[in-house]
Design an enzyme around this catalytic site. Structure first.
Site: not given
Ligand code: GLN
Length: 540
Positions: A18, A71, A386, A515, A517
């Site tokens: 990758g 990747d 999340c 997210h 990140e």
């Molecule tokens: N389990 C949680 C949800 O489904 C958080 C998911 C995650 O952290 N990607 O909402």
């Protein structure tokens, strides 16, 4: 019309195909070409979303909502572009569309066969992705290792593409040269076998990237060249690097971009990789550490601790630390250990900041919640991602708002205070066990509170971020939690979905439903990670 470079792996997995693919893409991009990269994975799974991250690594999410192999994240970070869902395929995905097309009579009554119909479908998909990206050069990384049964149809597709357009298709073999301890010499034989195996699929490599712990010397280069029928100048030495981001420079020093350009009979511009070289220089020279804990549960497999499940989080921390001229020091913490030994939580005090990344299910969740209580009360900078946001809401409800029995319905559907509950659109999917690719996925807009830390970090009123979740903040608890001091720092434009919570007055307590990140890049660290690290440095 794009040119195509197939990258295949020899000898063993995990040698950095990758990174090699992304690095080749990067040096070609620096020559003025528009480059895209595709990952083809041999497994039957339709996407990476249903796979255990401990075994398979992170599930990367694209802007357009695909759940892909990690990747794709590497390509995005190196090429600094958003990759689309067309750039990712699995055997499952390919077969699924061949079968659907057969059912729709699209093969006109023919007998639909594994060869050529499956490779043809693969080729169509590769060409579609190249076209959509309007690419001059398309990199295609073939998952797995040559010689295994599983990726043979992808190699067949590559062979067929080369047969019909020999001038437009190149093959790169990324191989591994072991230096056994007791022998003390770099051995070329496994690479020779890998090249032979590739030959038996009708393919001869044009370039061999020789991965090893040390640089390749001349005698071995000559040997590989002769035995594998590859020009000596096209055997590229790829010793272990201090950082993956150095690999494009290692390739560039061996004139790899020009070799590729000549083979394709293209004309490249003079390179512009200055900024990249600068960041690599920073990475290699920074000394002063910033120490960040990541508390999760997807670490151990047998006797080994792997961190691939959190690779984008890890990279985002690094990008932000380098931005502040700091050496990222990451401490992996298993949140289950916080549950077994409460004293362990105090180890957080030795950190400059804590991150709780995404996750699912009950294992380790109470440890995460206790850790969040610790960082909230002791003013340790916190970034929740999340599940890390959902756990922060549960912790705040329990310990700051006095709502004992707060929980997410993911764990306890009957809990007293379901401060995190399933999204309406998700309820039916879960009841029907319709799990594959059905979460709330990909990019959605988020409007920021004018007085929030997030608003300051982004410098914008509205942002777009990537999601992967089924559960959300329960708006029935909005009033009580905000009264007790929780700030809803980000919401969907219709104000129904809470995207970010913050604890005002804390040095840094930001937790997002999305997210961040996934959007961090070495040359443009994510604003939330950047300011989180800034707060961590200040705590230090
Ligand atoms: N389990 C949680 C949800 O489904 C958080 C998911 C995650 O952290 N990607 O909402």
């Amino acid at each position: 019309m794009s040119k195509f470079i197939f990258v295949v792996g020899g000898v063993m997995s995990g040698v950095g195909k990758g990174t090699a693919t992304a690095s080749m893409g990067k040096i070609l991009q620096d020559k003025g070409f528009k480059v895209t990269a595709i990952k083809v994975d041999p497994y039957i799974n339709v996407d990476a979303g249903t796979m255990n991250p401990v075994e398979h690594g992170e599930v990367f999410v694209t802007d357009d909502g695909d759940e892909t192999d990690q990747d794709i994240g590497t390509y995005e970070r190196f090429l600094d572009t958003n990759i689309c869902k067309e750039n990712y395929m699995t055997t499952g995905r390919v077969y699924k569309s061949v079968i659907e097309r057969e059912r729709n009579l699209e093969y006109g009554g023919k007998c639909v066969e594994v060869v050529p119909h499956v490779p043809e479908e693969i080729i169509n998909r590769i060409k579609l992705a190249a076209e959509k990206a309007d690419a001059d050069i398309t990199m295609i990384e073939v998952g797995g290792t040559v010689g295994e049964y599983q990726n043979i149809l992808f190699l067949e597709a590559a062979r067929m593409m080369h047969l019909s357009n020999p001038k437009d298709v190149l093959f790169v073999l990324v191989s591994y040269l072991p230096i056994p301890d007791k022998i003390g010499e770099m051995k070329t034989k496994p690479t020779q076998y890998a090249a032979r195996t590739l030959n038996s699929a009708g393919i001869n490599p044009d370039i061999i990237v020789a991965r090893s712990s040390k640089a390749l010397d001349e005698p071995r280069k000559e040997k590989i060249a002769v035995f594998c029928s590859v020009e000596k100048e096209d055997i590229i030495s790829a010793p272990d690097a201090d950082t993956v981001y150095e690999v494009p420079m290692i390739f560039k020093d061996q004139d790899l971009a020009n070799r590729i350009i000549q083979k394709f009979e293209l004309k490249g511009k003079d390179g512009n990789g200055d900024k990249w070289e600068k960041i690599v220089n920073t990475i290699k020279t920074v000394k002063e550490p910033v120490k960040v804990g990541v508390a999760g549960k997807y670490f151990s497999t047998g006797d080994f601790v792997l961190t691939d499940a959190y690779i984008s989080v890890l990279e985002a921390i690094k990008h932000a630390a380098w931005f502040h001229d700091r050496k990222p020091e990451i401490v992996w913490m298993n949140s289950e250990e916080f549950e077994q030994d409460k004293e362990k939580i105090k180890e957080i005090n030795n950190l400059d900041g804590l991150i709780i990344p995404g996750g699912f299910g009950s294992r380790g969740i109470e440890g995460k919640i206790d850790a969040i209580q610790y960082v909230r009360e002791n003013k340790v900078p916190y970034l929740g991602l999340c599940y890390g946001m959902q756990c922060a809401v549960i912790e705040f409800a329990r310990n700051a708002a006095g709502l004992d029995g707060s929980q997410t319905t993911e764990i306890d559907p009957e809990c007293e205070h379901p401060v995190i509950h399933i999204m309406d659109e998700q309820r039916e999917k879960v009841t029907k066990s319709d799990y594959g690719g059905t979460m709330r996925l990909g990019a959605y807009p988020c409007v920021l509170h004018p007085d929030s830390v997030s608003r300051k970090a982004y410098g914008e009123k509205e942002v777009s971020e990537r999601h992967r979740h089924r559960y959300e903040f329960n708006n029935s608890y909005r009033d009580i939690l905000t009264e007790k001091g929780l700030m809803l720092a980000g919401r969907s434009p219709d104000r129904t979905l809470v995207e970010i919570v913050e604890v005002p007055g804390h040095p840094f307590f930001v937790a997002s439903q999305f997210h961040p990140e996934f959007k961090s890049r070495p040359l443009s660290p994510h604003p939330l990670f950047r300011d989180f690290i800034k707060a961590a440095i200040e705590r230090k």
